[in-house]
Design a protein around this motif. Structure first.
Motif, PDB file in Angstrom:
ATOM      1  N   GLY A 283       9.400  33.632  27.671  1.00  0.00           N
ATOM      2  CA  GLY A 283       8.510  32.505  27.486  1.00  0.00           C
ATOM      3  C   GLY A 283       7.102  32.935  27.189  1.00  0.00           C
ATOM      4  O   GLY A 283       6.855  34.102  26.897  1.00  0.00           O
ATOM      5  N   SER A 284       6.199  31.978  27.311  1.00  0.00           N
ATOM      6  CA  SER A 284       4.803  32.248  26.995  1.00  0.00           C
ATOM      7  C   SER A 284       4.197  33.168  28.063  1.00  0.00           C
ATOM      8  O   SER A 284       4.517  33.054  29.240  1.00  0.00           O
ATOM      9  CB  SER A 284       4.047  30.917  26.890  1.00  0.00           C
ATOM     10  OG  SER A 284       3.017  30.822  27.819  1.00  0.00           O
ATOM     11  N   PHE A 285       3.326  34.068  27.636  1.00  0.00           N
ATOM     12  CA  PHE A 285       2.745  35.043  28.559  1.00  0.00           C
ATOM     13  C   PHE A 285       2.046  34.340  29.725  1.00  0.00           C
ATOM     14  O   PHE A 285       2.320  34.606  30.886  1.00  0.00           O
ATOM     15  CB  PHE A 285       1.747  35.940  27.811  1.00  0.00           C
ATOM     16  CG  PHE A 285       1.091  36.960  28.692  1.00  0.00           C
ATOM     17  CD1 PHE A 285       1.730  38.154  28.995  1.00  0.00           C
ATOM     18  CD2 PHE A 285      -0.171  36.720  29.231  1.00  0.00           C
ATOM     19  CE1 PHE A 285       1.131  39.093  29.814  1.00  0.00           C
ATOM     20  CE2 PHE A 285      -0.777  37.662  30.054  1.00  0.00           C
ATOM     21  CZ  PHE A 285      -0.129  38.842  30.345  1.00  0.00           C
ATOM     22  N   THR A 286       1.161  33.417  29.383  1.00  0.00           N
ATOM     23  CA  THR A 286       0.363  32.757  30.410  1.00  0.00           C
ATOM     24  C   THR A 286       1.206  31.757  31.191  1.00  0.00           C
ATOM     25  O   THR A 286       1.113  31.675  32.417  1.00  0.00           O
ATOM     26  CB  THR A 286      -0.830  32.025  29.758  1.00  0.00           C
ATOM     27  OG1 THR A 286      -1.375  32.863  28.746  1.00  0.00           O
ATOM     28  CG2 THR A 286      -1.885  31.684  30.772  1.00  0.00           C
TER      29      THR A 286
ATOM     30  N   LEU B 143       4.431  31.643  31.912  1.00  0.00           N
ATOM     31  CA  LEU B 143       5.307  32.246  32.918  1.00  0.00           C
ATOM     32  C   LEU B 143       4.519  32.663  34.155  1.00  0.00           C
ATOM     33  O   LEU B 143       4.949  32.452  35.287  1.00  0.00           O
ATOM     34  CB  LEU B 143       6.024  33.470  32.341  1.00  0.00           C
ATOM     35  CG  LEU B 143       7.084  33.186  31.266  1.00  0.00           C
ATOM     36  CD1 LEU B 143       7.586  34.502  30.674  1.00  0.00           C
ATOM     37  CD2 LEU B 143       8.251  32.387  31.831  1.00  0.00           C
TER      38      LEU B 143
ATOM     39  N   TYR C 230      13.657  34.200  20.952  1.00  0.00           N
ATOM     40  CA  TYR C 230      14.310  34.682  22.166  1.00  0.00           C
ATOM     41  C   TYR C 230      15.612  33.903  22.251  1.00  0.00           C
ATOM     42  O   TYR C 230      15.618  32.676  22.066  1.00  0.00           O
ATOM     43  CB  TYR C 230      13.459  34.403  23.400  1.00  0.00           C
ATOM     44  CG  TYR C 230      12.097  35.035  23.371  1.00  0.00           C
ATOM     45  CD1 TYR C 230      11.965  36.413  23.196  1.00  0.00           C
ATOM     46  CD2 TYR C 230      10.942  34.277  23.527  1.00  0.00           C
ATOM     47  CE1 TYR C 230      10.719  37.014  23.178  1.00  0.00           C
ATOM     48  CE2 TYR C 230       9.691  34.862  23.514  1.00  0.00           C
ATOM     49  CZ  TYR C 230       9.571  36.227  23.338  1.00  0.00           C
ATOM     50  OH  TYR C 230       8.339  36.805  23.321  1.00  0.00           O
TER      51      TYR C 230
ATOM     52  N   TYR D  86       9.513  39.632  30.707  1.00  0.00           N
ATOM     53  CA  TYR D  86       9.138  39.537  29.306  1.00  0.00           C
ATOM     54  C   TYR D  86      10.158  40.313  28.479  1.00  0.00           C
ATOM     55  O   TYR D  86      10.648  41.344  28.907  1.00  0.00           O
ATOM     56  CB  TYR D  86       7.738  40.119  29.089  1.00  0.00           C
ATOM     57  CG  TYR D  86       6.658  39.372  29.820  1.00  0.00           C
ATOM     58  CD1 TYR D  86       6.442  38.022  29.571  1.00  0.00           C
ATOM     59  CD2 TYR D  86       5.862  40.005  30.757  1.00  0.00           C
ATOM     60  CE1 TYR D  86       5.451  37.325  30.239  1.00  0.00           C
ATOM     61  CE2 TYR D  86       4.858  39.312  31.428  1.00  0.00           C
ATOM     62  CZ  TYR D  86       4.660  37.972  31.167  1.00  0.00           C
ATOM     63  OH  TYR D  86       3.672  37.291  31.821  1.00  0.00           O
TER      64      TYR D  86
ATOM     65  N   ARG E 185      10.976  42.451  25.090  1.00  0.00           N
ATOM     66  CA  ARG E 185      10.324  43.206  24.017  1.00  0.00           C
ATOM     67  C   ARG E 185      10.982  42.889  22.677  1.00  0.00           C
ATOM     68  O   ARG E 185      12.195  42.792  22.600  1.00  0.00           O
ATOM     69  CB  ARG E 185      10.429  44.708  24.297  1.00  0.00           C
ATOM     70  CG  ARG E 185       9.470  45.186  25.351  1.00  0.00           C
ATOM     71  CD  ARG E 185       9.781  46.612  25.718  1.00  0.00           C
ATOM     72  NE  ARG E 185       9.332  47.543  24.691  1.00  0.00           N
ATOM     73  CZ  ARG E 185       8.107  48.055  24.649  1.00  0.00           C
ATOM     74  NH1 ARG E 185       7.215  47.719  25.536  1.00  0.00           N
ATOM     75  NH2 ARG E 185       7.774  48.911  23.713  1.00  0.00           N
ATOM     76  N   LEU E 186      10.150  42.747  21.674  1.00  0.00           N
ATOM     77  CA  LEU E 186      10.701  42.537  20.334  1.00  0.00           C
ATOM     78  C   LEU E 186      11.179  43.869  19.801  1.00  0.00           C
ATOM     79  O   LEU E 186      10.708  44.917  20.224  1.00  0.00           O
ATOM     80  CB  LEU E 186       9.620  41.975  19.420  1.00  0.00           C
ATOM     81  CG  LEU E 186       9.083  40.601  19.808  1.00  0.00           C
ATOM     82  CD1 LEU E 186       7.844  40.281  19.002  1.00  0.00           C
ATOM     83  CD2 LEU E 186      10.132  39.529  19.601  1.00  0.00           C
TER      84      LEU E 186
END
Lengths: 140, 236
Positions: free
Chosen positions: B67-70, B72, B122, B217, B219-220
């Motif tokens: 999800g979004s960094f902030t 989550l 994702y 998180y 990783r791409l």
């Protein structure tokens, strides 16, 4: 593409106003151009034309500054962003579509810019105080 | 058993209280407002509305990623705080898995997709023909094109959920006959679904302490993490 030549602060402020008037609120504006090109000056002109009372300064150390104006403006400096993880952890992807993003040192994240990004390339003109702004992706 | 669940993994935010398989209360908002401003008032309202005290909760669940960094971090920090204060167990739920619980009792494969930008998503796949979603692959980040070629091997109905569902449907509907877009009311992550996924984790004993709860998180793939355009010279 629009090419705009500026020889002083007053003209840069006029350009800022024209850009501000053309925005709809969710654009990404990406600057290309090295040190001392006037990126922060143009940003201040745009954000002040949008009616901010906040102090516009270079986000070199904070990575992102937030200004309240007609739109929320997020002012990024990608100078120290070197990896996808760096970029992700700035919250860049979370800010997209929530306001106007103005991005200094876009060279560093060029592949992550959305397709409809407004690109502003700044180069030096004939003398030290002259700047040439090439604007792509926005009708001003 | 009472489960509290929260989701702030993307644009929407929600909290829910599920007791013995029944949704007692749920708040959901999908605005541009910041989760840090909306989450705790919703938590407070939820507990007041259902007349339950946080100390009576058996398990606190949260969508931990992707999800979004902030986003989550906001949900996880809130649940970490509550479970630390009340000394309660936590369940770390995959955001993608939680969305599979939006759709059950269909003879289909759920393809959960979250927009990771730059034509990437994702994703995880779940078979939902049984009593509970059966995971078909790990959570991963991949190119939409890559996902399309994988989905060609599936004969069943494939139902898209998640904030990348529209984007994927546009790309896939021409190429895959069996692809469907879920209804709006079950398309996005919901805290009640997070609670149902958490219930299964709790039954299996897959619970964490407050300090073990961390964002997950994804990783791409290396090739997609290249930030510099090939032609551009980095002149700093």
């Amino acid at each position: 593409m629009t090419v705009f030549k500026s020889t002083d602060l007053n003209q840069t402020e006029q350009l800022g106003k024209r850009i501000a008037d053309a925005l709809t609120g969710t654009e990404v504006i990406a600057y290309f151009g090295g040190l001392g090109m006037g990126k922060t000056t143009l940003t201040r002109a745009i954000v002040e034309a949008l009616g901010t009372e906040d102090n516009v300064s270079s986000p070199t150390f904070s990575i992102v500054n937030e200004y309240k104006s007609k739109y929320n403006v997020y002012h990024f400096d990608m100078y120290r962003v070197e990896s996808w993880e760096d970029l992700y952890s700035t919250g860049f992807f979370d800010y997209l579509d929530t306001g106007v993003l103005i991005v200094e040192w876009s060279e560093n994240i060029e592949n992550a810019l959305p397709e409809n990004t407004v690109r502003i390339t700044i180069t030096k003109g004939e003398n030290d105080s002259e700047r040439i702004f090439e604007i792509e992706g926005l009708e001003i | 058993m009472k489960i509290f669940a929260a989701d702030t993994s993307a644009k929407s935010a929600s909290v829910a209280l599920v007791e013995n398989g029944v949704i007692k209360g749920e708040y959901f908002i999908n605005t541009m407002l910041t989760h840090s401003e909306t989450l705790m008032p919703m938590v407070d309202l939820l507990f007041k509305s259902v007349r339950v005290q946080p100390k009576d909760i058996d398990c606190f669940a949260v969508n931990c990623g992707p999800g979004s960094f902030t986003g989550l971090r906001i949900g996880i920090a809130a649940v970490k705080g509550m479970t630390f204060a009340f000394d309660k167990p936590c369940a770390a739920v995959s955001t993608l898995e939680s969305m599979a619980y939006n759709l059950t009792a269909e003879n289909a494969v759920v393809c959960a997709v979250m927009d990771a930008r730059c034509s990437q998503v994702y994703n995880a796949l779940f078979d939902i023909s049984g009593n509970e979603p059966l995971r078909l692959c790990e959570d991963r980040a991949l190119q939409i094109d890559q996902l399309i070629s994988e989905l060609r091997n599936i004969d069943k109905r494939i139902i898209l959920v998640g904030d990348g569902a529209n984007l994927c449907f546009e790309r896939m509907s021409q190429e895959l006959e069996n692809i469907e877009l879920s209804n709006e009311n079950v398309r996005y992550q919901r805290a009640s679904s997070t609670a149902f996924a958490a219930e299964k984790l709790f039954e299996k004993g897959e619970i964490l302490t407050s300090s073990q709860l961390m964002p997950r998180y994804l990783r791409l793939p290396q090739a997609q993490r290249e930030l510099l355009a090939k032609k551009s010279l980095n002149n700093k």
